[in-house]
Design an enzyme around this catalytic site. Structure first.
Site, mmCIF file in Angstrom:
data_model
loop_
_atom_site.group_PDB
_atom_site.id
_atom_site.type_symbol
_atom_site.label_atom_id
_atom_site.label_comp_id
_atom_site.label_asym_id
_atom_site.label_seq_id
_atom_site.Cartn_x
_atom_site.Cartn_y
_atom_site.Cartn_z
ATOM 1 N N CYS A 1 0.841 -1.194 0.000
ATOM 2 C CA CYS A 1 0.000 0.000 0.000
ATOM 3 C C CYS A 1 0.882 1.252 0.000
ATOM 4 O O CYS A 1 1.851 1.340 -0.748
ATOM 5 C CB CYS A 1 -0.952 -0.066 1.182
ATOM 6 S SG CYS A 1 -2.321 1.101 1.131
ATOM 7 N N THR A 2 0.587 2.216 0.857
ATOM 8 C CA THR A 2 1.348 3.470 0.859
ATOM 9 C C THR A 2 2.687 3.355 1.569
ATOM 10 O O THR A 2 3.396 4.356 1.717
ATOM 11 C CB THR A 2 0.526 4.608 1.500
ATOM 12 O OG1 THR A 2 0.169 4.229 2.833
ATOM 13 C CG2 THR A 2 -0.723 4.899 0.683
#
Length: 356
Positions: A115-116
């Site tokens: 993800c981030t």
């Protein structure tokens, strides 16, 4: 020297920070932590680490406790950075805590993000000049913030050898299975997937997350065609054959297939045939020509071409690395980080199928 060559377990450092997403932490431990050799040996030593060991806040109503610090991160064989939406999107080039950035740069194995978490790798300078992905909602911000990185927002994960990035939370499952498959072969990864009740290779495209009108009831999916094709991979299937299963025109079928999978029907079929060839190379003594026939490539030359594009090595090299895994006769020599064994990121590979 790889962990296996040194006679020890492969150490995975899972880096968490305040605001960590519990799902991402849990899926890494569930998938990598339960991976076993055919003889039942634990393959990974998964350790939860933090910049400062101790109590870590999550984005839920409970904390976690990280026993290990950055010393474990720097010495790990694989480091997985998971997301913290509290801080990730605010990171800028060079804006990462100096101690954390130093620990990530010292890693001699591979570094990956979910993800981030990719913002952390980019802020540490590990993605400059590389291709990477992140959560689709953060992709534009990522591209503006880190112009030295080539952002691909249409894939589940990107494997650049020493550095890997994946999309949203569920794409972390695909990344972990890819790591297992790269290290220990398709059979071990498939067993982990079966135990966890997830598909070894997930389909689905970013198109699923684009706002659009609800389909009319008479519109059907293309899943029946995919189910029909899987046991018939050895046959010379055509686009018209697949469309006929769904009683659609070729044009309509092709459009809906791409909307649902992120691939053309023939790209999807090639990926499934490469997957089948992997299984046969691991679990049988078939000649390359016979593997090509049973996987649907027709000739050994065609198999070699598609296998090299999809996996990054020749069928013979893949068999030499993973021979016997599917038959349960014990682990062959492992690929380890940087060997190129495992799905590549070229056209038609499952690592570039879709977005989560």
């Amino acid at each position: 020297m790889s962990a296996r060559a040194a006679g020890r377990r492969h150490v995975v450092a899972v880096l968490v920070r305040d605001g960590v997403l519990p799902m991402e932490l849990g899926l890494v431990h569930q998938l990598l932590g339960t991976a076993r050799s055919p003889s039942g040996d634990v393959l990974y030593d998964v350790r939860t680490c933090a910049p400062s060991p101790g109590r870590i806040r999550t984005d839920a109503d409970f904390p976690i406790y990280a026993e290990h610090g950055l010393d474990v991160v720097a010495a790990a064989d694989t480091v997985l950075v998971i997301a913290s939406h509290e801080s990730d999107e605010g990171l800028a080039p060079g804006g990462l805590d100096a101690a954390l950035a130093s620990a990530l740069r010292q890693v001699r194995g591979r570094v990956a993000s979910i993800c981030t978490g990719s913002f952390v790798l980019a802020a540490a300078g590990l993605l400059d000049g590389r291709r990477a992905t992140t959560h689709w909602m953060s992709a534009d911000l990522f591209a503006r913030t880190f112009p030295a990185v080539t952002v691909d927002a249409d894939v589940l994960y990107v494997d650049e050898g020493e550095v890997l990035t994946s999309a949203g939370e569920a794409a972390g499952i695909d990344l972990c299975l890819h790591l297992i498959r790269s290290d220990h072969g398709a059979a071990v990864a498939a067993e982990v997937a079966r135990r966890t009740v997830v598909p070894p290779h997930r389909e689905g495209g970013q198109a699923q997350y684009i706002q659009r009108p609800v389909p009319e009831p008479q519109l059907t999916s293309t899943s029946a065609a995919r189910s029909w094709a899987l046991p018939r991979l050895s046959e010379q299937l055509t686009l018209a054959d697949l469309a006929a299963v769904e009683s659609m025109s070729v044009r309509t079928f092709s459009r809906r297939f791409r909307e649902e999978t992120g691939l053309t029907p023939m790209q999807w079929l090639t990926q499934r045939r490469v997957d089948r060839a992997r299984e046969l190379l691991e679990s049988t003594d078939h000649t390359i020509d016979r593997v090509a026939t049973e996987a649907g490539f027709g000739t050994g030359a065609s198999l070699r071409q598609h296998f090299a594009l999809g996996v990054g090595v020749s069928p013979g090299a893949y068999r030499a690395t993973f021979r016997g895994l599917g038959a349960g006769s014990g682990l062959g020599p492992g690929a380890g980080p940087g060997t190129g064994v495992g799905p590549g990121t070229g056209p038609g590979t499952h690592s570039a199928t879709a977005r989560t």
